[in-house]
Design an enzyme around this catalytic site. Structure first.
Site, PDB file in Angstrom:
ATOM      1  N   LYS A 120       3.119  -7.327   6.630  1.00 49.39           N
ATOM      2  CA  LYS A 120       2.022  -6.514   7.160  1.00 49.39           C
ATOM      3  C   LYS A 120       1.239  -7.262   8.244  1.00 49.39           C
ATOM      4  CE  LYS A 120       1.781  -3.038   3.697  1.00 49.39           C
ATOM      5  NZ  LYS A 120       2.731  -3.516   2.684  1.00 49.39           N
TER       6      LYS A 120
HETATM    7  C1  LIG Z   1       3.867  -2.759   2.263  1.00 55.19           C
HETATM    8  C2  LIG Z   1       5.055  -3.470   1.706  1.00 55.19           C
HETATM    9  C3  LIG Z   1       6.318  -2.841   1.590  1.00 55.19           C
HETATM   10  C4  LIG Z   1       6.539  -1.377   1.917  1.00 55.19           C
HETATM   11  O1  LIG Z   1       6.452  -1.096   3.291  1.00 55.19           O
HETATM   12  P1  LIG Z   1       6.214   0.412   3.786  1.00 55.19           P
HETATM   13  O2  LIG Z   1       5.913   0.285   5.229  1.00 55.19           O
HETATM   14  O3  LIG Z   1       5.041   0.930   2.994  1.00 55.19           O
HETATM   15  O4  LIG Z   1       7.459   1.172   3.509  1.00 55.19           O
HETATM   16  C5  LIG Z   1       7.386  -3.592   1.113  1.00 55.19           C
HETATM   17  N1  LIG Z   1       7.230  -4.884   0.747  1.00 55.19           N
HETATM   18  C6  LIG Z   1       6.042  -5.523   0.855  1.00 55.19           C
HETATM   19  C7  LIG Z   1       5.938  -6.933   0.404  1.00 55.19           C
HETATM   20  C8  LIG Z   1       4.909  -4.848   1.325  1.00 55.19           C
HETATM   21  O5  LIG Z   1       3.726  -5.488   1.404  1.00 55.19           O
END
Ligand SMILES: *Cc1c(COP(=O)(O)O)cnc(C)c1O
Length: 480
Positions: A120
């Site tokens: 993120k």
């Molecule tokens: C947010 C997240 C996801 C999922 O990603 P999306 O964009 O919501 O599909 C997967 N793995 C981790 C570690 C995350 O923080």
């Protein structure tokens, strides 16, 4: 470049206009009115660019109302080997998203080298700089209100810390996060970051955020906003690493690749879908879910049946414990030929409806169109996760986190023979110590940036789950 709503009933806007907005006024999500196309000649040039140069080349096609020099400066200050260096051992930080090859044709794209050890940060760090830029230009301020059970809240705080014109009020359930997660957030001493630990569960915190957001007078008077996963700025920033990963895993632009993507809100894989629509030679996009398999069900059966929190399991890949994928509507808009009325009709059935609500494309022309989008799907369980973590550790000496393990498991299962497979790494194992211990009988290594973080002084206000108290707190912390 103008942006339109997936529900077809909102005025077109520019990138900067939608940057600070959430949903479009008709309840839809914003998308470019058409996807910019990348020519073969451009791909040939892009192959040799650094991450920051590539990010500028890609994002300049979307953020057309930001002067090029300004956009370039924001990108150059974001995608540096200092920001994306969390001190993890054995990584080439100069690449920002280095590619780690497990065996010929199977790779992991490192997306977790940012400050909070999860992918993120790739988009959120840019968003922090874009927000600050846009707000300062408009002489405006923004107070970001959110609730978190872990990843998103910390990524937002690390992106917004110290930013002029921005304050963050982040609610978390008191005592429900791991000591590591607490330390990551609560050890931030920046004046513009406010951690609020709620006496209750995550859902209580989430309800408080909703209650404040629904008080339109309070929201306007106190300039309340959010940074959730539907934010277009986040999706667009994620498109870049699909290009970067493609170039790193191939020799020429004649080759195709497969990406496997651990998925929850469909934000990450939505960026891959858009990269493909722009002309990046992606042969296959592999969507991996955990036990919360709403998206896998759709791609297997044609039925989209979101579930409520009561029917969402708590799993060992907790950031994918999602049963209502907020970005999925963007993909469906493209699948139905960008027919906003059709999207409205589908979502009228599933928005705010009971758990049995669904729409089903199986016996429609959309089902026949689906394979044309190159998406395969599969799911992974706690057992699969542990097995994958163990096998990778034993065979390649590589330790992956629980979410990345889901992606690897499904990717290896679903990949078309002959396509190089690029698995997106969405977090580092250090964030999920307990499950790693269960799988391997040992704890994961902590990157240097997080050593001893639990011993740092913490800054947090504990609060009852009461909306009036929250409003008073927010009002008291915004200088008049
Ligand atoms: C947010 C997240 C996801 C999922 O990603 P999306 O964009 O919501 O599909 C997967 N793995 C981790 C570690 C995350 O923080």
């Amino acid at each position: 470049m103008k942006y339109i709503s997936t529900r077809g009933n909102a005025p077109a806007k520019t990138f900067t206009e939608i940057l600070l907005a959430g949903l479009a006024p008709d309840g839809g999500l914003y998308l470019p009115e058409e996807y910019p196309q990348v020519t073969r000649a451009e791909l040939d040039v892009w192959r040799n660019l650094s991450y920051a140069e590539l990010a500028f080349a890609v994002l300049a096609k979307f953020a057309t109302d930001i002067p090029a020099d300004d956009l370039k400066a924001l990108i150059d200050k974001t995608y540096t080997a200092e920001v994306y260096n969390n001190g993890r051992a054995d990584s080439d930080f100069s690449q920002i998203t280095p590619l780690r090859t497990l065996l010929p044709g199977v790779h992991i794209l490192e997306l977790s080298n940012g400050p909070t050890l999860a992918f993120k940060d790739m988009a959120m760090q840019l968003l922090g700089n874009l927000f600050e830029y846009a707000l300062n230009k408009q002489h405006e301020e923004l107070n970001i209100l959110g609730a978190t059970s872990g990843d998103t809240g910390s990524a937002a705080e690390y992106a917004m810390r110290g930013k002029r014109g921005i304050r963050v009020f982040m609610l978390s359930p008191d005592g429900k996060m791991s000591a590591f997660q607490r330390a990551q957030m609560y050890s931030l001493q920046d004046e513009n970051i406010h951690n609020i630990a709620i006496n209750g569960m995550f859902d209580d915190a989430q309800d408080m955020v909703k209650a404040v957001s629904n008080d339109h007078a309070f929201k306007a008077a106190h300039k309340i906003g959010t940074v959730n996963s539907i934010n277009w700025g986040r999706v667009s920033a994620q498109i870049v690493y699909y290009f970067k990963g493609y170039f790193a895993a191939t020799q020429s632009n004649d080759e195709q690749v497969a990406f496997s993507v651990p998925s929850g809100n469909f934000g990450n894989i939505c960026a891959g879908h858009i990269a493909r629509m722009m002309g990046l030679p992606i042969g296959q996009l592999i969507l991996a879910t955990n036990e919360n398999d709403v998206l896998d069900e759709f791609f297997r059966t044609g039925a989209y049946r979101p579930r409520g929190t009561d029917h969402t399991y708590q799993t060992s890949s907790p950031s994918m414990d999602i049963s209502k994928a907020s970005n999925f509507e963007r993909f469906i808009f493209d699948l139905v030929g960008r027919d906003g009325a059709q999207v409205r009709e589908f979502w009228s059935r599933v928005d705010n409806a009971a758990d049995t609500a669904a729409f089903d494309i199986k016996h429609t022309a959309y089902w026949d169109a689906l394979p044309g989008f190159g998406i395969s799907s599969g799911k992974s369980s706690h057992f699969d996760r542990l097995k994958t973590i163990r096998e990778l550790w034993e065979e390649y000496g590589v330790m992956v986190d629980t979410h990345t393990a889901d992606g690897l498991k499904v990717g290896l299962e679903q990949r078309r023979p002959g396509l190089p497979l690029i698995c997106l790494e969405t977090a580092l194992p250090a964030k999920f110590e307990e499950t790693i211990l269960e799988a391997l009988g040992r704890k994961p290594e902590r990157p240097a940036s997080m050593a001893g973080i639990e011993n740092l002084p913490q800054r947090v206000d504990v609060m009852e789950a009461d909306v009036a108290t929250l409003k008073a707190f927010i009002a008291a912390h915004i200088p008049a």
